[in-house]
Structure formats: structure tokens, C-alpha cells
Design an enzyme around this catalytic site. Sequence first.
Site, PDB file in Angstrom:
ATOM      1  N   GLY A 188      24.922  22.672   7.058  1.00  0.00           N
ATOM      2  CA  GLY A 188      25.286  22.850   7.814  1.00  0.00           C
ATOM      3  C   GLY A 188      25.516  21.471   8.516  1.00  0.00           C
ATOM      4  O   GLY A 188      24.851  20.660   7.649  1.00  0.00           O
ATOM      5  N   GLU A 210      21.651  20.976   2.887  1.00  0.00           N
ATOM      6  CA  GLU A 210      22.814  20.492   2.049  1.00  0.00           C
ATOM      7  C   GLU A 210      24.059  20.217   4.148  1.00  0.00           C
ATOM      8  O   GLU A 210      24.062  21.085   4.683  1.00  0.00           O
ATOM      9  CB  GLU A 210      24.016  22.158   1.595  1.00  0.00           C
ATOM     10  CG  GLU A 210      22.858  21.827   0.155  1.00  0.00           C
ATOM     11  CD  GLU A 210      22.801  20.730  -0.616  1.00  0.00           C
ATOM     12  OE1 GLU A 210      23.727  19.959  -0.526  1.00  0.00           O
ATOM     13  OE2 GLU A 210      22.379  20.689  -1.437  1.00  0.00           O
ATOM     14  N   CYS A 244      32.704  19.161   3.887  1.00  0.00           N
ATOM     15  CA  CYS A 244      31.641  18.029   4.420  1.00  0.00           C
ATOM     16  C   CYS A 244      32.124  17.446   3.205  1.00  0.00           C
ATOM     17  O   CYS A 244      31.036  15.924   3.308  1.00  0.00           O
ATOM     18  CB  CYS A 244      30.192  18.694   3.832  1.00  0.00           C
ATOM     19  SG  CYS A 244      30.019  19.498   2.301  1.00  0.00           S
TER      20      CYS A 244
END
Length: 469
Positions: A188, A210, A244
Site C-alpha cells: 500500500g 511493498e 504501483c
Amino acid sequence: METQSQVVDRLRSAFRSGVTMPEQFRRTQLTNLMSMIKDNEEQILNALYKDLAKPKFEAILSEVDMVINELHYAMSNFKSWMQPEYVSKNLATKVDDCFVQREPLGVVLIIGAWNYPLQLVLLPMIGAIAAGNCVVLKPSEVSAATDNVVAELVPKYLSQDCYAVVRGGAEETKALLKNRFDHIFYTGSQTVARSILQAASINLTPVTLELGGKCPCFIYGQVNITAAARRLAWAKFFNAGQSCVAPDYVLCLPDTRDALLPALRKALEDFYTTEPQTCPDLSRIVSVRHWTRLLELLGKTKGKVVVGGESNQEDKYIAPTVVVDVPEDDALMEEEIFGPILPILTVDSVEQGIDFINRKEKPLALYVFSDESSVVSTVLEKTSSGGFCSNDGIVYMTLPGLPFGGVGASGWGSYHGRWGFETFSHRRACMLRGWALERLNGLRYPPYTENKLSWLRWTASPKPSCSIL
């Protein structure tokens, strides 16, 4: 209804019983997880569409097949990963068994994210199961439909004694973090990661983070501009830019920008037609709150919108958008965009591009588009990032043999394939020694002498001839 602490206690009792230790138990759970995905593919795809309007094509590639491929890889290899890893020895340990034993950590917590709500809870879970842990899953409440599916299916297919799903929002997550876990795995934002670190510090719980950041795409020198535009557009606007590892911004020479823009326009028309809002292949922003944030960023930019810019709040739609003449201090450059907005900035040389990248936090991924191998190798050698890919975007993360994770502000630790198994394992140093060679051991006992020290230093030093199993 169990409380959170009761759930954790139940899983801890199961772990202490040793039920997760046998290879066959782990294999059975991984096989059941495979059945869960295959038996319920349509339900999963419907949930992903409800949450993000994910096209079936993208949902299968990035969610369903990512999990299935990871399962196949783990099930083919984790038995060998469990085996002792024997190490080199010296003369003093010649008759001992010296090895590294992987052992499970215990009860681990996996907190997922909303942008890939299935993949980002199940991929780390595969590593945790293969390593022999009990797992508490916390899917994202933002992707509510997928949250419902995960909470419904996991207890049906996996051992309820060893695996549990806990649901809720920010307050429930805060309460969950008050329990003691043996590892916390979080995907997140950096903001939430800081609060997770604070909570983990109370029990000195190790954490894998992560995160993300602003992933640059540096285009320089000779390049197939048509192919570059298509690969860039696909990587950026896949899942409406809510990845991401999506290219966050482009760095290139002014001449390259001028050639890239018409190629990008053409690629976007080919992909999403001239009316992208009606195109079934374009996802939507996950919520009105996230949509509003992106529109605010776009409203603050000093740059010029040259492609896209259209939006619709009710549909949570933002057209694939390209912005040029963006200064380094622009609002679009202050934080990860995480949406279908692509700023293009210009530099005058490879050195200037590298310096620009290195002034920022280390990104989760760095992309270089160039036909010149010297350019690719120079950027690779003089920068740092979680992952690196030349002449394409995001595809590197689909290979289970490569570790996936960040560095510095973009994340701590990695997973996928064996790297996930290692994340959820303790590497225990083991020496099995009998009572032989006590005369040699006597060199270490008092009374100490220079002669004893000399001999002991010789026996303890690494020698190629003694590097035997």
C-alpha cells in the site's frame, strides 16, 4: 463471532501443534487454493469488474493467471526449498553437519491493497503457506466486492484452523495490528506503512513493505518510437494507471518528446478508440475519493494537457491523459500519481536524466527505452530501483524467478517465487556435532597459550581443501 485476538490465538494454537510443518499439508493447501481460483473464476472476475471495471482480459492476466502461475511455480519447487542447505566447512568442523534449515515464522499477517485486490493478498499467501506458516489475511475494504469474495471463499477451501480472513476498515486494521504476529506483510501507501511500522515496533515484529513511488521511464537515443509508444501506453494505462509499477512519468530529449506525442496519440486511439469512455478495455478509478484526488492534481499542474483530460465523476472515469511542459516542482511530480495521467519531462543528456532520477527517492521500478545497449547499461549501473526493465514496462514482475520488491522508500523486502518462501522463513543456522576430536577442541580451553592460539587460528580458517559437506 470470534474477536480478532481469538482468531490470532486459534491460528497460533494450530501452528504450535505442528500441523503446518509436513510438506504434504502445505501441498494440499496450495492445491486447494488452486481449486478455489479455478472453481470460482467467474465470481472473481465479476467482483473485479464491480470494483474497478477491470476488463476480463486484464483481470485474467494480472489477477487470476498471476496467482495460478505462482501456485504452479511454488508447488513444483517448494519441496526442494524446504531441504537443508549445507555450507562449506573448515578443519575444525570437518566431521560436523553444518547447514541452514528453513523454518516457518509462525502466524503472519498479510494486508492487501485495492488496486489488484486478489493478486496482492494471494501471492504473498502462497509464499507463506509454502513456508509452513499460519496466515491472517486482511483484504482491502476499498475493493469491497473482491473483499467479499476472498472472505467467502478462503474458509471454504483452506484449513480454518490455519488460515483466516479479517475484514474492516482503518479502525479494524489498527485494532488488528495490536495483536502479536511473527511477520507483517503490507502492500500500500507510504503513509500507512509508517503507522504499520510503529505498531510492529511494539512487539519487534519484522515487516515486509511493498510500497511504490514515482517509477520513471527514460527514453533516450535510437528507439523504435511506434513500439515504444505502444509499450509505454499499455504499461501506463493498464488498470487505468492504478499500478504501483506503472511508469509514473517520462524523461526524454525534446526531439524525442516531439516524435513520441503523435505515436502516443495513435497508440491510445488504437487501444481505446477515439471515445475511450465507451471502450470496454479501460478500467475505472476505484472510488470517487481517488477520482477527486487525481482531478485535483490535474487542476494544479503547470503543464499542458495534450492528450485526454476528459473525466466523469459519476462513471469514475478519467481519459488516458498526457501532459507536457511539466516542471520538476509540478504538482504531478510531488507524489505517485496512481492514475491515467502521464507527465512528460525533458532533459538534454543521459547524465542529466540519471541525475534527475537520483535526486528522487529510489523507485519501485525503472524503465529505459533505447536501442543503445550502452545507454541501458549506464542507467542500470548508475541508478538504484526495486526492479529494472529495458524497452518494456511492468512485464518483469510476472516472472516468478525474479524478486519483486522495492528499495528504500519504495519498499522493504521482496517476494514472488522462492523470494516469497524466503520472506516467510527463518534461516536457522545448524551445526550437529558429536563427541569426536575432543583433543582438537582442547586447543580452545584454558590455560591459553600462544601455541594453542596459533593452531586454533589455523584450524578455523577457511581452506578450499576442507570445503566439503
